[in-house]
Design an enzyme around this catalytic site. Structure first.
Site, mmCIF file in Angstrom:
data_model
loop_
_atom_site.group_PDB
_atom_site.id
_atom_site.type_symbol
_atom_site.label_atom_id
_atom_site.label_comp_id
_atom_site.label_asym_id
_atom_site.label_seq_id
_atom_site.Cartn_x
_atom_site.Cartn_y
_atom_site.Cartn_z
ATOM 1 N N SER A 121 -16.022 -22.863 28.653
ATOM 2 C CA SER A 121 -15.398 -24.179 28.824
ATOM 3 C C SER A 121 -14.769 -24.671 27.536
ATOM 4 O O SER A 121 -14.028 -25.643 27.560
ATOM 5 C CB SER A 121 -16.463 -25.212 29.207
ATOM 6 N N HIS A 142 -10.609 -19.671 32.999
ATOM 7 C CA HIS A 142 -11.531 -20.802 33.097
ATOM 8 C C HIS A 142 -11.451 -21.463 34.472
ATOM 9 O O HIS A 142 -10.515 -22.207 34.763
ATOM 10 C CB HIS A 142 -11.199 -21.797 31.962
ATOM 11 N N GLU A 154 -7.631 -22.519 34.426
ATOM 12 C CA GLU A 154 -6.913 -22.543 33.138
ATOM 13 C C GLU A 154 -6.900 -21.126 32.574
ATOM 14 O O GLU A 154 -7.949 -20.467 32.546
ATOM 15 C CB GLU A 154 -7.664 -23.423 32.125
ATOM 16 N N ASN A 192 -11.201 -29.959 29.648
ATOM 17 C CA ASN A 192 -12.416 -30.493 29.023
ATOM 18 C C ASN A 192 -12.139 -31.272 27.745
ATOM 19 O O ASN A 192 -12.943 -32.105 27.349
ATOM 20 C CB ASN A 192 -13.415 -29.370 28.776
#
Ligand code: NAD
Length: 293
Positions: A121, A142, A154, A192
């Site tokens: 992450s 991701h 991602e 994130n």
């Protein structure tokens, strides 16, 4: 030019590993799901079966589809089982040392042409790639939680990631019927980098007594139209993962605005990690979640 992927290995059969195995098997890939213990593997296979059964009940897939997909997933606790994989996705605990150790163990087993990806992450793809024997064949893929529901993936290249690896990852993600967004290799990438400081701020809001768990979540659901409150979302992600991402942002960007909230640290120290451990900002052990503050 991309590489043909048929066999997908997944290292780490937690929330994310289960979700990734779920969508890969439905797309027709043969999946080997690896974790440390037989108990974990059994629990994970049961979780995947339960999640697929729910999709059957909701009319999102047929029962035959569920059976076929499940038959494509093999659990394993032996790294040697990854020898025939075309692509291995590492989805173990968000801890750089854990991930480095895994790469050290699996790289000697993998085919030379196999691609290696991480579902991290937040950690540097370039640095993780350097801990493998194949930085050109390494990148970040991701997925979002819960993987079967969330449309986005991602893609993150490290400094050494080859074009063929990137093209293969794009084809692979599209074959799972997901939408790609490309992020550069900076701490926590795009989603994130934006989401976790918001969650951390919600925890500060709780810590400073501005509102209760319920008040904060209701405020953001009804006041900002978020489908889930930030504390509910933190529990869903896992508070250990949230803390780890904040630490990576804090260390990587050296800006005090990313300081992890001490209350988040305390919850993690208590082992209150959110839904996966039965308690976090809510207590999940009864019929309905009850706020812990
Ligand atoms: P989790 O705690 O649910 O699962 C982690 C799994 O890794 C556990 O089953 C554990 O036994 C296993 N593991 C630990 N060390 C291992 C080793 N040496 N070999 C094999 N398996 C090992 O965590 P998660 O939420 O599934 O997160 C996994 C990864 O995905 C992390 O990098 C996390 O940052 C990332 N991620 C998480 C989310 C989320 O919302 N939780 C979303 C996107 C990405």
């Amino acid at each position: 030019m991309s590489v043909m992927i048929k066999n997908v290995g997944i290292v780490g059969a937690g929330q994310m590993g289960c979700g990734i195995a779920h969508v890969c098997s439905l797309a027709g890939y043969k999946v080997t799901l690896y974790d440390l213990s037989k108990e974990r593997i059994e629990a994970s296979l049961a979780t995947i079966n339960g999640n697929m059964a729910r999709q059957v009940t909701n009319g999102k897939m047929g029962d035959d589809e569920r059976k076929t997909a499940l038959s494509y997933i093999t659990g394993s606790t032996d790294v040697q089982d990854l020898a025939s994989m075309d692509l291995v996705i590492e989805a173990a605990t968000e801890d750089e040392n854990v991930k480095r150790k895994i790469f050290g163990q699996i790289c000697p087993v993998l085919k030379p042409e196999a691609l290696l990806a991480t579902n991290t992450s937040s950690l540097s793809i370039t640095r993780l790639a350097a801990a493998t024997d194949r930085p050109e064949q390494f990148m970040g893929i991701h997925f979002m939680n819960p993987v079967p529901v969330m449309k986005l993936v991602e893609l993150v290249r490290g400094i050494a990631t080859g074009e063929k690896t990137f093209e293969t990852a794009k084809d692979f993600v599209r074959s799972l019927d997901k939408t790609i967004t490309v992020a550069e290799d900076f701490p926590a990438f795009i989603v994130n980098r934006i989401l976790l400081p918001m969650i951390n701020e919600a925890i500060y809001t709780l810590y400073e007594g501005v509102g209760s768990v319920e008040a904060i979540d209701t405020a953001m659901k009804l006041g900002a139209n978020h489908p889930m409150g930030p504390l509910q979302l933190a529990d869903f992600i896992g508070l250990d993962t949230c803390l780890s991402i904040m630490q990576v942002l804090h260390d990587g960007l050296a800006d005090s605005k990313y300081r992890p909230c001490p209350l988040l640290v305390k919850y993690v120290e208590a082992g209150w990690l959110g839904r996966k451990s039965g308690r976090g900002f809510y207590d999940y052990r009864g019929e309905v979640p009850v706020p812990t503050r």
